[in-house]
Design a protein around this motif. Structure first.
Motif, PDB file in Angstrom:
ATOM      1  N   GLN A  23     -34.037 -56.616 -94.266  1.00 24.24           N
ATOM      2  CA  GLN A  23     -33.493 -55.157 -93.724  1.00 24.24           C
ATOM      3  C   GLN A  23     -34.179 -54.500 -93.073  1.00 24.24           C
ATOM      4  N   GLY A  24     -35.169 -54.284 -93.176  1.00 23.04           N
ATOM      5  CA  GLY A  24     -36.518 -53.143 -92.752  1.00 23.04           C
ATOM      6  C   GLY A  24     -36.402 -53.727 -91.317  1.00 23.04           C
ATOM      7  N   LEU A  25     -36.196 -54.848 -91.533  1.00 22.28           N
ATOM      8  CA  LEU A  25     -36.670 -55.908 -89.812  1.00 22.28           C
ATOM      9  C   LEU A  25     -35.257 -55.798 -89.245  1.00 22.28           C
ATOM     10  N   CYS A  26     -34.351 -55.799 -89.143  1.00 21.35           N
ATOM     11  CA  CYS A  26     -32.671 -56.034 -88.998  1.00 21.35           C
ATOM     12  C   CYS A  26     -32.446 -54.036 -88.480  1.00 21.35           C
ATOM     13  N   SER A  27     -33.175 -53.251 -89.436  1.00 22.74           N
ATOM     14  CA  SER A  27     -32.950 -51.717 -89.179  1.00 22.74           C
ATOM     15  C   SER A  27     -33.577 -51.693 -87.695  1.00 22.74           C
ATOM     16  N   LEU A  28     -35.085 -51.793 -87.750  1.00 25.45           N
ATOM     17  CA  LEU A  28     -35.823 -52.107 -86.642  1.00 25.45           C
ATOM     18  C   LEU A  28     -34.962 -52.110 -85.502  1.00 25.45           C
ATOM     19  N   LEU A  29     -34.861 -53.832 -85.841  1.00 24.65           N
ATOM     20  CA  LEU A  29     -34.555 -54.392 -84.377  1.00 24.65           C
ATOM     21  C   LEU A  29     -33.225 -53.587 -83.500  1.00 24.65           C
ATOM     22  N   ASN A  30     -32.247 -53.183 -84.747  1.00 25.39           N
ATOM     23  CA  ASN A  30     -30.934 -52.720 -84.799  1.00 25.39           C
ATOM     24  C   ASN A  30     -31.670 -51.093 -83.837  1.00 25.39           C
ATOM     25  N   ALA A  31     -32.973 -50.329 -84.233  1.00 23.92           N
ATOM     26  CA  ALA A  31     -33.021 -49.122 -83.569  1.00 23.92           C
ATOM     27  C   ALA A  31     -33.760 -49.625 -82.230  1.00 23.92           C
ATOM     28  N   ILE A  32     -34.481 -50.004 -81.885  1.00 24.87           N
ATOM     29  CA  ILE A  32     -34.728 -50.669 -80.563  1.00 24.87           C
ATOM     30  C   ILE A  32     -33.976 -51.141 -79.607  1.00 24.87           C
ATOM     31  N   ALA A  33     -32.994 -51.665 -79.798  1.00 28.97           N
ATOM     32  CA  ALA A  33     -31.700 -52.019 -79.232  1.00 28.97           C
ATOM     33  C   ALA A  33     -30.761 -51.281 -79.010  1.00 28.97           C
ATOM     34  N   ASN A  34     -30.964 -49.767 -79.867  1.00 28.99           N
ATOM     35  CA  ASN A  34     -29.748 -48.699 -79.515  1.00 28.99           C
ATOM     36  C   ASN A  34     -30.501 -47.292 -78.504  1.00 28.99           C
ATOM     37  N   GLU A  35     -32.247 -47.864 -78.576  1.00 29.59           N
ATOM     38  CA  GLU A  35     -33.058 -46.526 -77.717  1.00 29.59           C
ATOM     39  C   GLU A  35     -32.710 -47.349 -76.391  1.00 29.59           C
ATOM     40  N   PHE A  36     -33.096 -48.671 -76.604  1.00 27.50           N
ATOM     41  CA  PHE A  36     -33.500 -49.657 -75.321  1.00 27.50           C
ATOM     42  C   PHE A  36     -32.148 -49.178 -74.486  1.00 27.50           C
ATOM     43  N   GLN A  37     -30.929 -49.444 -74.660  1.00 28.82           N
ATOM     44  CA  GLN A  37     -29.563 -49.440 -74.066  1.00 28.82           C
ATOM     45  C   GLN A  37     -29.771 -47.560 -74.235  1.00 28.82           C
ATOM     46  N   LYS A  38     -29.590 -47.189 -74.610  1.00 34.22           N
ATOM     47  CA  LYS A  38     -30.082 -45.194 -74.226  1.00 34.22           C
ATOM     48  C   LYS A  38     -30.612 -44.626 -73.349  1.00 34.22           C
ATOM     49  N   THR A  39     -32.016 -46.310 -73.458  1.00 36.19           N
ATOM     50  CA  THR A  39     -32.978 -45.839 -72.175  1.00 36.19           C
ATOM     51  C   THR A  39     -32.069 -46.156 -71.055  1.00 36.19           C
ATOM     52  N   ARG A  40     -32.139 -47.256 -70.806  1.00 31.41           N
ATOM     53  CA  ARG A  40     -31.427 -48.089 -69.820  1.00 31.41           C
ATOM     54  C   ARG A  40     -29.993 -47.324 -68.898  1.00 31.41           C
ATOM     55  N   GLN A  41     -29.700 -46.874 -69.702  1.00 30.27           N
ATOM     56  CA  GLN A  41     -28.276 -45.773 -69.600  1.00 30.27           C
ATOM     57  C   GLN A  41     -28.442 -44.795 -68.655  1.00 30.27           C
ATOM     58  N   MET A  42     -29.559 -43.763 -68.793  1.00 34.09           N
ATOM     59  CA  MET A  42     -29.875 -42.975 -68.429  1.00 34.09           C
ATOM     60  C   MET A  42     -31.010 -43.298 -67.164  1.00 34.09           C
ATOM     61  N   ALA A  43     -31.867 -43.830 -67.427  1.00 37.27           N
ATOM     62  CA  ALA A  43     -32.535 -44.356 -66.370  1.00 37.27           C
ATOM     63  C   ALA A  43     -31.478 -44.871 -64.711  1.00 37.27           C
ATOM     64  N   GLU A  44     -30.655 -44.984 -65.408  1.00 36.71           N
ATOM     65  CA  GLU A  44     -29.876 -45.709 -63.991  1.00 36.71           C
ATOM     66  C   GLU A  44     -29.682 -45.130 -63.169  1.00 36.71           C
ATOM     67  N   LYS A  45     -29.475 -43.722 -63.550  1.00 38.36           N
ATOM     68  CA  LYS A  45     -28.460 -42.848 -63.130  1.00 38.36           C
ATOM     69  C   LYS A  45     -29.565 -40.963 -62.424  1.00 38.36           C
ATOM     70  N   HIS A  46     -30.675 -41.686 -62.760  1.00 39.85           N
ATOM     71  CA  HIS A  46     -32.429 -40.499 -63.094  1.00 39.85           C
ATOM     72  C   HIS A  46     -33.116 -40.773 -61.144  1.00 39.85           C
ATOM     73  N   ARG A  47     -33.887 -39.532 -61.482  1.00 36.60           N
ATOM     74  CA  ARG A  47     -35.078 -39.834 -60.213  1.00 36.60           C
ATOM     75  C   ARG A  47     -36.186 -40.928 -60.722  1.00 36.60           C
ATOM     76  N   LEU A  48     -35.987 -40.702 -61.957  1.00 33.24           N
ATOM     77  CA  LEU A  48     -37.569 -41.388 -62.070  1.00 33.24           C
ATOM     78  C   LEU A  48     -37.202 -42.665 -62.166  1.00 33.24           C
ATOM     79  N   ALA A  49     -35.793 -43.131 -61.909  1.00 35.85           N
ATOM     80  CA  ALA A  49     -35.283 -44.877 -62.943  1.00 35.85           C
ATOM     81  C   ALA A  49     -36.590 -46.440 -62.407  1.00 35.85           C
ATOM     82  N   ALA A  50     -37.104 -45.961 -60.992  1.00 34.02           N
ATOM     83  CA  ALA A  50     -37.970 -46.988 -61.327  1.00 34.02           C
ATOM     84  C   ALA A  50     -39.199 -46.606 -62.135  1.00 34.02           C
ATOM     85  N   ALA A  51     -39.597 -45.747 -62.065  1.00 35.39           N
ATOM     86  CA  ALA A  51     -40.487 -45.100 -63.118  1.00 35.39           C
ATOM     87  C   ALA A  51     -40.746 -46.411 -64.686  1.00 35.39           C
ATOM     88  N   ILE A  52     -38.952 -45.365 -64.839  1.00 36.20           N
ATOM     89  CA  ILE A  52     -38.502 -45.255 -66.084  1.00 36.20           C
ATOM     90  C   ILE A  52     -38.574 -47.003 -66.593  1.00 36.20           C
TER      91      ILE A  52
END
Length: 167
Positions: A23-52
């Motif tokens: 359960q702990g591992l699944c929770s961690l993997l879910n958190a990573i997946a969620n933050e990864f998705q949010k970060t990638r979506q934000m970076a798509e249209k941001h000036r720092l896209a390449a660096a991020i």
């Protein structure tokens, strides 16, 4: 375990703990997946896209679950969230972001060069490998202070650690 009885006892303890670990591992993997998705979506249209995107690719890559030490894997959601905070704050002070970004990039370039040099000789030391995670903590310290680092970190401190690694 040296006896069958000790083995069976250990097996029973492990079996009892397995659901919580899973359960702990699944929770961690879910958190990573969620933050990864949010970060990638934000970076798509941001000036720092390449660096991020480069920074994200250093954290989450095809075999990152195998390659990332457990104690660092649990910090990946915070590191990804730090990149989101950086993008949110960038518009308020792009010159500050640029200055800190350049300092970190210079440190990262030195680290990459030293790793390549050591790999060609006898392999990178654990201290050198760990230094990459120190750089990630520095990013949190400079760009997303509200996410807090587990210990004090600054460019000056990392320069001192670096001198100890290469000197």
């Amino acid at each position: 375990p040296r006896t069958e009885k000790q083995f069976n006892e250990q097996k029973s303890r492990a079996r009892a703990r397995l659901p919580a670990v899973t359960q702990g591992l699944c929770s961690l993997l879910n958190a990573i997946a969620n933050e990864f998705q949010k970060t990638r979506q934000m970076a798509e249209k941001h000036r720092l896209a390449a660096a991020i995107q480069k920074e994200v690719a250093r954290l989450v890559f095809p075999v990152f679950l195998q390659a990332t030490p457990w104690e660092r894997l649990s910090q990946v959601p915070r590191y990804l969230k730090g990149k989101q905070v950086r993008m949110e704050k960038h518009a308020n002070n792009p010159s500050r972001d640029g200055k800190h970004g350049a300092e970190i990039e210079q440190l990262w370039q030195r680290w990459q060069a030293k790793v390549a040099e050591r790999e060609a000789l006898d392999g990178a030391s654990q201290a050198l490998i760990d230094f990459a995670w120190e750089i990630e903590e520095l990013r949190i310290s400079l760009f997303a202070q509200e996410l807090k680092t587990p210990y004090p970190v600054s460019l000056k401190r990392l320069e001192k650690v670096w001198a100890g690694i290469v000197g």
